[in-house]
Design an enzyme around this catalytic site. Structure first.
Site, PDB file in Angstrom:
ATOM      1  N   SER A 100       0.811  -1.210   0.080  1.00 24.61           N
ATOM      2  CA  SER A 100      -0.192  -0.068   0.006  1.00 24.61           C
ATOM      3  C   SER A 100       0.827   1.186  -0.154  1.00 24.61           C
ATOM      4  O   SER A 100       1.752   1.510  -1.052  1.00 24.61           O
ATOM      5  CB  SER A 100      -0.874  -0.074   1.438  1.00 24.61           C
ATOM      6  OG  SER A 100      -1.934   0.766   1.058  1.00 24.61           O
ATOM      7  N   HIS A 128      -7.171  -6.155  -0.234  1.00 22.30           N
ATOM      8  CA  HIS A 128      -6.221  -5.360  -0.082  1.00 22.30           C
ATOM      9  C   HIS A 128      -5.066  -5.829   0.994  1.00 22.30           C
ATOM     10  O   HIS A 128      -3.981  -5.342   0.848  1.00 22.30           O
ATOM     11  CB  HIS A 128      -6.615  -3.917   0.305  1.00 22.30           C
ATOM     12  CG  HIS A 128      -5.540  -2.893   0.433  1.00 22.30           C
ATOM     13  ND1 HIS A 128      -4.917  -2.600  -0.798  1.00 22.30           N
ATOM     14  CD2 HIS A 128      -5.103  -2.091   1.342  1.00 22.30           C
ATOM     15  CE1 HIS A 128      -3.909  -1.591  -0.660  1.00 22.30           C
ATOM     16  NE2 HIS A 128      -4.074  -1.157   0.713  1.00 22.30           N
TER      17      HIS A 128
END
Length: 252
Positions: free
Chosen positions: A84, A232
């Site tokens: 991320s 994610h």
């Protein structure tokens, strides 16, 4: 600027960088598994954990801070794994200092300009009265007003620590909020020719097909691996698959 880190194992150096509002502990299980073949440097990103913050938490400044860390540790070249925001920082470092990055692994993020998607998280974090709450349960109840996912709240609450007069967040919330638009910018428009692996969560919407041209323009040798059924947080949701993908790429 001081980068806090943990290190494990022996071998070729691998720097691991966590995502927004996290700490080095987020990827500790991954780092420990890879430490049987690599010397893993698990860092707190600038403004997170026990690393110091910066007057401007931009991708460039954060990448430069990691570069300074490499200098301090006498690491001439390293491989880097970032998830991320950590992936954004890793990409920025590779684009600015391509001679220092042996291999680049980017977990579920692209070098593109993103639309804001953390407004509710930031406002919820700011709504927690750190000098008044008595427990994590109270903080969780406040976060739950806007953040419905228990997993997201649990992740954030890992960075809630006791402090004199109450509690504190183990990240520079004010600076991250002020500089949020810097963190979601597209990465430097340069080229890194080295080996790049984009690891993508099959259920995530962070890396979309339409981002391909921006990825390839910066990273012409980039390849991708999709982890089916992962979102994610792919390094936690499908840890065995994630570690195998990383190891296979690093050992090539």
């Amino acid at each position: 600027m001081t980068i806090n880190f943990q290190s494990f194992g022996e071998g070729e150096p691998l720097v691991v960088i966590h995502g927004l509002f996290g700490t080095s502990d987020n990827l500790k299980a991954v780092a420990k598994q890879l430490s049987d073949q690599f010397k893993v440097y698990l860092i707190d990103a600038p403004g997170h954990g026990d690393s110091t913050s910066l007057p401007l938490l931009s991708l460039e400044n954060m990448a430069n801070a990691v570069f300074e860390f490499l200098e301090q540790q006498n690491l001439s070249t390293v491989s880097i794994l970032g998830h991320s925001l950590g992936g954004k920082i890793a990409m920025e470092l590779a684009l600015r200092h391509p001679d220092r990055v042996e291999k680049l692994l980017v977990a579920d993020i692209a070098p593109v300009q993103y639309k804001p998607r953390h407004d509710d998280i930031i406002s919820s974090l700011k709504a927690v009265p750190l000098t008044q709450i008595k427990s994590r349960q109270e903080a969780d109840a406040i976060l739950a007003k806007k953040i419905s996912e228990p997993g997201v709240r649990g992740f954030l609450l890992k960075s809630l620590a006791r402090a004199d007069g109450g509690w504190r967040w183990r990240f520079d919330l004010d600076q991250l909020a002020n500089d949020y638009n810097e963190l979601i910018k597209g990465n430097l428009e340069a080229t890194y020719e080295g080996p790049v692996l984009m690891i993508i969560g099959g259920e995530s919407n962070y890396v979309l097909p339409e981002y391909r041209s921006e990825i390839v323009n910066r990273f012409p040798s980039a390849e991708a691996k999709v982890i089916a059924g992962a979102g994610h947080w792919l390094h936690a949701e499908r840890q065995t698959a994630f570690v195998k993908i990383c190891r296979d790429f690093l050992l090539r």
